[in-house]
Motif scaffolding. Sequence first.
Motif, PDB file in Angstrom:
ATOM      1  N   THR A   1      -1.755  -4.985 -14.031  1.00  0.00           N
ATOM      2  CA  THR A   1      -2.899  -5.127 -14.933  1.00  0.00           C
ATOM      3  C   THR A   1      -3.095  -3.858 -15.753  1.00  0.00           C
ATOM      4  O   THR A   1      -3.358  -3.924 -16.959  1.00  0.00           O
ATOM      5  N   LYS A   2      -2.958  -2.695 -15.123  1.00  0.00           N
ATOM      6  CA  LYS A   2      -3.092  -1.430 -15.854  1.00  0.00           C
ATOM      7  C   LYS A   2      -1.985  -1.284 -16.894  1.00  0.00           C
ATOM      8  O   LYS A   2      -2.232  -0.839 -18.016  1.00  0.00           O
ATOM      9  N   ALA A   3      -0.772  -1.664 -16.528  1.00  0.00           N
ATOM     10  CA  ALA A   3       0.346  -1.593 -17.481  1.00  0.00           C
ATOM     11  C   ALA A   3       0.083  -2.514 -18.669  1.00  0.00           C
ATOM     12  O   ALA A   3       0.334  -2.153 -19.820  1.00  0.00           O
ATOM     13  N   TYR A   4      -0.456  -3.685 -18.394  1.00  0.00           N
ATOM     14  CA  TYR A   4      -0.807  -4.620 -19.465  1.00  0.00           C
ATOM     15  C   TYR A   4      -1.874  -4.005 -20.365  1.00  0.00           C
ATOM     16  O   TYR A   4      -1.788  -4.081 -21.592  1.00  0.00           O
ATOM     17  N   GLY A   5      -2.885  -3.385 -19.774  1.00  0.00           N
ATOM     18  CA  GLY A   5      -3.940  -2.737 -20.551  1.00  0.00           C
ATOM     19  C   GLY A   5      -3.388  -1.634 -21.441  1.00  0.00           C
ATOM     20  O   GLY A   5      -3.787  -1.502 -22.606  1.00  0.00           O
ATOM     21  N   GLN A   6      -2.472  -0.847 -20.904  1.00  0.00           N
ATOM     22  CA  GLN A   6      -1.856   0.218 -21.713  1.00  0.00           C
ATOM     23  C   GLN A   6      -1.019  -0.370 -22.843  1.00  0.00           C
ATOM     24  O   GLN A   6      -1.028   0.147 -23.961  1.00  0.00           O
ATOM     25  N   LEU A   7      -0.316  -1.453 -22.577  1.00  0.00           N
ATOM     26  CA  LEU A   7       0.477  -2.112 -23.611  1.00  0.00           C
ATOM     27  C   LEU A   7      -0.417  -2.627 -24.722  1.00  0.00           C
ATOM     28  O   LEU A   7      -0.140  -2.413 -25.912  1.00  0.00           O
ATOM     29  N   MET A   8      -1.508  -3.279 -24.355  1.00  0.00           N
ATOM     30  CA  MET A   8      -2.427  -3.818 -25.362  1.00  0.00           C
ATOM     31  C   MET A   8      -3.069  -2.687 -26.166  1.00  0.00           C
ATOM     32  O   MET A   8      -3.239  -2.806 -27.383  1.00  0.00           O
ATOM     33  N   ALA A   9      -3.417  -1.584 -25.519  1.00  0.00           N
ATOM     34  CA  ALA A   9      -4.016  -0.445 -26.223  1.00  0.00           C
ATOM     35  C   ALA A   9      -3.023   0.162 -27.201  1.00  0.00           C
ATOM     36  O   ALA A   9      -3.388   0.491 -28.344  1.00  0.00           O
ATOM     37  N   SER A  10      -1.763   0.287 -26.796  1.00  0.00           N
ATOM     38  CA  SER A  10      -0.770   0.866 -27.711  1.00  0.00           C
ATOM     39  C   SER A  10      -0.486  -0.084 -28.866  1.00  0.00           C
ATOM     40  O   SER A  10      -0.282   0.352 -29.998  1.00  0.00           O
ATOM     41  N   MET A  11      -0.512  -1.388 -28.603  1.00  0.00           N
ATOM     42  CA  MET A  11      -0.314  -2.360 -29.690  1.00  0.00           C
ATOM     43  C   MET A  11      -1.488  -2.315 -30.661  1.00  0.00           C
ATOM     44  O   MET A  11      -1.306  -2.421 -31.868  1.00  0.00           O
ATOM     45  N   ALA A  12      -2.694  -2.142 -30.130  1.00  0.00           N
ATOM     46  CA  ALA A  12      -3.875  -2.077 -30.989  1.00  0.00           C
ATOM     47  C   ALA A  12      -3.826  -0.826 -31.872  1.00  0.00           C
ATOM     48  O   ALA A  12      -4.209  -0.869 -33.041  1.00  0.00           O
ATOM     49  N   LYS A  13      -3.338   0.295 -31.336  1.00  0.00           N
ATOM     50  CA  LYS A  13      -3.232   1.521 -32.115  1.00  0.00           C
ATOM     51  C   LYS A  13      -2.231   1.364 -33.259  1.00  0.00           C
ATOM     52  O   LYS A  13      -2.431   1.873 -34.341  1.00  0.00           O
ATOM     53  N   LYS A  14      -1.135   0.636 -32.990  1.00  0.00           N
ATOM     54  CA  LYS A  14      -0.121   0.426 -34.019  1.00  0.00           C
ATOM     55  C   LYS A  14      -0.623  -0.481 -35.129  1.00  0.00           C
ATOM     56  O   LYS A  14      -0.205  -0.369 -36.266  1.00  0.00           O
ATOM     57  N   GLU A  15      -1.524  -1.404 -34.806  1.00  0.00           N
ATOM     58  CA  GLU A  15      -2.026  -2.364 -35.791  1.00  0.00           C
ATOM     59  C   GLU A  15      -3.125  -1.772 -36.662  1.00  0.00           C
ATOM     60  O   GLU A  15      -3.417  -2.307 -37.737  1.00  0.00           O
ATOM     61  N   LEU A  16      -3.780  -0.711 -36.212  1.00  0.00           N
ATOM     62  CA  LEU A  16      -4.855  -0.110 -37.002  1.00  0.00           C
ATOM     63  C   LEU A  16      -4.303   0.513 -38.274  1.00  0.00           C
ATOM     64  O   LEU A  16      -3.287   1.211 -38.235  1.00  0.00           O
ATOM     65  N   PRO A  17      -4.973   0.269 -39.417  1.00  0.00           N
ATOM     66  CA  PRO A  17      -4.493   0.896 -40.656  1.00  0.00           C
ATOM     67  C   PRO A  17      -4.724   2.388 -40.610  1.00  0.00           C
ATOM     68  O   PRO A  17      -5.734   2.875 -40.129  1.00  0.00           O
ATOM     69  N   GLN A  18      -3.775   3.117 -41.135  1.00  0.00           N
ATOM     70  CA  GLN A  18      -3.844   4.583 -41.103  1.00  0.00           C
ATOM     71  C   GLN A  18      -4.565   5.115 -42.317  1.00  0.00           C
ATOM     72  O   GLN A  18      -4.436   4.748 -43.385  1.00  0.00           O
TER      73      GLN A  18
END
Length: 183
Positions: A166-183
């Motif tokens: 579950t923690k690994a999934y949370g980290q994956l989702m957080a990193s995916m969310a960071k990549k999707e945010l416009p810079q």
Amino acid sequence: MQRYFITLLFVLCLALLGFFWQPTGLPWRPQPLLVLPMVFGYVVLVCLFLERAIEVFLSALRGGGADRLDQQLRAFDALVNPDESARTQHRMLQQARSDYRSHSRLIAQQMGLCMGLLVALVGLRILEQLVLDVPAGWQGRLFSAVDILLTGSVLAGGSDAVNKLTKAYGQLMASMAKKELPQ
């Protein structure tokens, strides 16, 4: 060397099975990553129930022996100036307690796997939650068998292992969310 040969033979058989029967791909649920938190939540809950049940069974089966060994160890710990014979006996008793714990863990793992497989057999499964439709026929039966083995094994691993997933999934989702945010 023989273990590796058996694994290689198993992989080869699976490859040939896929080649000759040509199973169809299963349709994923829309946005399966959004379903995973719910699935993990249920799996953690079931793991907690299983762990508690195993504790009860294991303590009924093995608790008395562990208590006797612990009591004997405490008696040795109370000795002020043990001689060499007492120290040797103490080491042997510590080894016996360690072996007893190891055997208890083995029993707990086997009970966990059996109970996890039983839970999966009655219908609480992981993979089934991630696909839209399980096909009929041999592929559906094989899918169910793999799902039962996978779910039973995950449940046997306990809630700590599921929490790590579950923690690994949370980290994956957080990193995916960071990549999707416009810079």
